[in-house]
Design an enzyme around this catalytic site. Structure first.
Site, PDB file in Angstrom:
ATOM      1  N   GLY A  11       0.809  -1.212   0.000  1.00 50.51           N
ATOM      2  CA  GLY A  11       0.000   0.000   0.000  1.00 50.51           C
ATOM      3  C   GLY A  11       0.843   1.262   0.000  1.00 50.51           C
ATOM      4  O   GLY A  11       2.038   1.217  -0.287  1.00 50.51           O
ATOM      5  N   ALA A  12       0.197   2.400   0.342  1.00 49.72           N
ATOM      6  CA  ALA A  12       0.816   3.724   0.164  1.00 49.72           C
ATOM      7  C   ALA A  12       1.303   3.818  -1.280  1.00 49.72           C
ATOM      8  O   ALA A  12       2.473   4.082  -1.556  1.00 49.72           O
ATOM      9  CB  ALA A  12       1.933   3.969   1.165  1.00 49.72           C
ATOM     10  N   HIS A  25       4.131   1.548  -8.136  1.00 51.15           N
ATOM     11  CA  HIS A  25       3.059   0.542  -8.072  1.00 51.15           C
ATOM     12  C   HIS A  25       2.138   0.663  -9.291  1.00 51.15           C
ATOM     13  O   HIS A  25       1.728  -0.349  -9.870  1.00 51.15           O
ATOM     14  CB  HIS A  25       2.221   0.727  -6.803  1.00 51.15           C
ATOM     15  CG  HIS A  25       2.984   0.584  -5.510  1.00 51.15           C
ATOM     16  ND1 HIS A  25       3.167   1.620  -4.639  1.00 51.15           N
ATOM     17  CD2 HIS A  25       3.598  -0.486  -4.946  1.00 51.15           C
ATOM     18  CE1 HIS A  25       3.847   1.209  -3.582  1.00 51.15           C
ATOM     19  NE2 HIS A  25       4.126  -0.066  -3.738  1.00 51.15           N
ATOM     20  N   ASP A  35      13.291  -3.548  -6.035  1.00 55.08           N
ATOM     21  CA  ASP A  35      13.577  -4.584  -5.036  1.00 55.08           C
ATOM     22  C   ASP A  35      14.120  -5.801  -5.790  1.00 55.08           C
ATOM     23  O   ASP A  35      13.508  -6.873  -5.793  1.00 55.08           O
ATOM     24  CB  ASP A  35      12.306  -4.912  -4.264  1.00 55.08           C
ATOM     25  CG  ASP A  35      11.766  -3.696  -3.539  1.00 55.08           C
ATOM     26  OD1 ASP A  35      12.138  -3.481  -2.387  1.00 55.08           O
ATOM     27  OD2 ASP A  35      11.005  -2.923  -4.154  1.00 55.08           O
ATOM     28  N   GLN A  61      14.670  -9.131  -4.037  1.00 57.33           N
ATOM     29  CA  GLN A  61      13.374  -9.752  -3.725  1.00 57.33           C
ATOM     30  C   GLN A  61      12.837 -10.489  -4.951  1.00 57.33           C
ATOM     31  O   GLN A  61      12.355 -11.624  -4.852  1.00 57.33           O
ATOM     32  CB  GLN A  61      12.396  -8.663  -3.279  1.00 57.33           C
ATOM     33  CG  GLN A  61      10.966  -9.122  -3.139  1.00 57.33           C
ATOM     34  CD  GLN A  61      10.093  -8.024  -2.576  1.00 57.33           C
ATOM     35  OE1 GLN A  61      10.070  -7.803  -1.374  1.00 57.33           O
ATOM     36  NE2 GLN A  61       9.365  -7.333  -3.430  1.00 57.33           N
ATOM     37  N   SER A 121       7.396   4.049  -0.812  1.00 59.17           N
ATOM     38  CA  SER A 121       6.418   4.458   0.204  1.00 59.17           C
ATOM     39  C   SER A 121       7.127   5.100   1.385  1.00 59.17           C
ATOM     40  O   SER A 121       6.520   5.865   2.137  1.00 59.17           O
ATOM     41  CB  SER A 121       5.618   3.244   0.675  1.00 59.17           C
ATOM     42  OG  SER A 121       5.049   2.577  -0.426  1.00 59.17           O
TER      43      SER A 121
HETATM   44  P1  AMP Z   1       6.072  -2.433  -1.662  1.00 62.00           P
HETATM   45  O1  AMP Z   1       4.692  -1.869  -1.561  1.00 62.00           O
HETATM   46  O2  AMP Z   1       7.154  -1.444  -1.345  1.00 62.00           O
HETATM   47  O3  AMP Z   1       6.220  -3.750  -0.941  1.00 62.00           O
HETATM   48  O4  AMP Z   1       6.311  -2.765  -3.206  1.00 62.00           O
HETATM   49  C1  AMP Z   1       5.377  -3.524  -3.932  1.00 62.00           C
HETATM   50  C2  AMP Z   1       5.919  -3.742  -5.322  1.00 62.00           C
HETATM   51  O5  AMP Z   1       6.165  -2.491  -5.952  1.00 62.00           O
HETATM   52  C3  AMP Z   1       7.269  -4.513  -5.324  1.00 62.00           C
HETATM   53  O6  AMP Z   1       7.290  -5.401  -6.418  1.00 62.00           O
HETATM   54  C4  AMP Z   1       8.254  -3.386  -5.508  1.00 62.00           C
HETATM   55  O7  AMP Z   1       9.462  -3.803  -6.114  1.00 62.00           O
HETATM   56  C5  AMP Z   1       7.480  -2.451  -6.430  1.00 62.00           C
HETATM   57  N1  AMP Z   1       8.031  -1.093  -6.384  1.00 62.00           N
HETATM   58  C6  AMP Z   1       8.270  -0.349  -5.282  1.00 62.00           C
HETATM   59  N2  AMP Z   1       8.831   0.837  -5.628  1.00 62.00           N
HETATM   60  C7  AMP Z   1       8.961   0.815  -6.980  1.00 62.00           C
HETATM   61  C8  AMP Z   1       9.470   1.745  -7.952  1.00 62.00           C
HETATM   62  N3  AMP Z   1       9.967   2.934  -7.599  1.00 62.00           N
HETATM   63  N4  AMP Z   1       9.441   1.384  -9.252  1.00 62.00           N
HETATM   64  C9  AMP Z   1       8.941   0.167  -9.632  1.00 62.00           C
HETATM   65  N5  AMP Z   1       8.432  -0.733  -8.773  1.00 62.00           N
HETATM   66  C10 AMP Z   1       8.444  -0.416  -7.466  1.00 62.00           C
END
Ligand code: AMP
Length: 285
Positions: free
Chosen positions: A28-29, A34, A148, A151, A184
């Site tokens: 979220g956020a 995303h 990530d 990950q 986020s």
């Molecule tokens: P999170 O909400 O931070 O757990 O991220 C959820 C998904 O969004 C994960 O696959 C992250 O790698 C991806 N994500 C987060 N930040 C970015 C970004 N700046 N650009 C592309 N994907 C992102």
């Protein structure tokens, strides 16, 4: 757009979607990174399902679980505007029923280094929640952000080893105009900290210039230069590493034209805020 708050509802509503389903797991956020995963999912499948779940098991005891931003109503509006078919946003008890013994799932060869070395809880929690989510949503495609990168590598290895019928796709990191990777956690930064956070992208761009413009082939020299650039922005460095893009193993020599490229990865603290970023160098870029 349907909204499921229980595992049973998510399974039932997911079953109503005909055709191919892409899945975008998030905490979220939601930000532009995303949204680009959602857009990528729409290109790859007929429907996109998003999960919004701040996963407690991937946070260490002194990390930011309690203060992690949770603007759920705004997130749901963004999902609807982006053309999402359904959102799964369960409470913690749905994902971790009290009294259930915990499963332990890891990919030690990829997860014990870099992030795993500095956040020992992290990949155990990520693997566990991702396996749960994939088993509930049963997508054809799962979309992951390159931001990530470790990950993504861990999850891709996990789902391949366990024969899960999902295709993992990694999509480019979305950045602010000045190069800071969207996150986020950026909302935690003051104006002064926000300026210092640019040290991450500057260190990565320096690594890229050393390899691609100056032909530097010594990974230690590149790592030292990255570390200096980070420290010049008064960042406390967890790691600044040049690694093999698939195994994430340390390298003896950077030969982008021969190896198909390498990846530079970094994690650093701006005071209490921990940020990560990475960049492919050489042919992979
Ligand atoms: P999170 O909400 O931070 O757990 O991220 C959820 C998904 O969004 C994960 O696959 C992250 O790698 C991806 N994500 C987060 N930040 C970015 C970004 N700046 N650009 C592309 N994907 C992102």
């Amino acid at each position: 757009m349907w909204i499921a708050r229980t595992v049973d509802d998510c399974r039932r509503l997911r079953a109503t979607l005909g055709g191919r389903v892409a899945f975008v797991p998030t905490m979220g956020a939601l930000h532009g990174g995303h949204v680009s995963l959602i857009e990528g999912g729409r290109r790859l499948a007929d429907h996109v399902v998003v999960s919004i779940f701040v996963n407690p098991t991937q946070f260490g005891p002194h990390e930011d679980l309690a203060r992690y931003p949770r603007p759920l109503e705004e997130d749901l509006r963004r999902c609807e505007a982006a053309g999402v078919a359904g959102v799964f946003c369960p409470p913690v008890e749905q994902m971790y029923p009290p009294g259930e013994p915990a499963a332990a799932i890891t990919v030690p060869a990829l997860a014990d280094m870099l992030e795993g070395e500095h956040r020992p809880h992290f990949f155990g929690g990520v693997c566990r929640v991702v396996m749960k989510l994939l088993n509930i949503v049963r997508p054809d495609v799962a979309c992951w952000g390159r931001k990530d990168y470790q990950q993504y590598r861990v999850i891709d290895a996990l789902t391949a080893d366990l024969h899960l019928p999902v295709v993992n796709v990694v999509l480019p990191t979305v950045r602010e105009p000045d190069g800071l990777a969207m996150s986020s956690r950026n909302v935690y930064l003051s104006t002064e900290q926000r300026a210092r956070a640019l040290g991450l992208i500057k260190a990565l761009r320096l690594a890229r210039a050393l390899v691609e413009e100056q032909g530097e082939s010594d990974p230690r020299a590149i790592e030292d230069a990255m570390r200096q650039a980070l420290e010049a922005h008064r960042l406390a460095v967890d790691y600044a590493a040049v690694r093999h893009p698939r195994t994430l193993a340390a390298l003896d020599c950077v030969e982008p034209s021969l190896t198909g490229g390498v990846i530079a990865l970094t994690a650093a603290h701006v005071d209490q805020v921990r940020l990560i970023d990475n960049m492919p160098l050489g042919a992979a870029g």
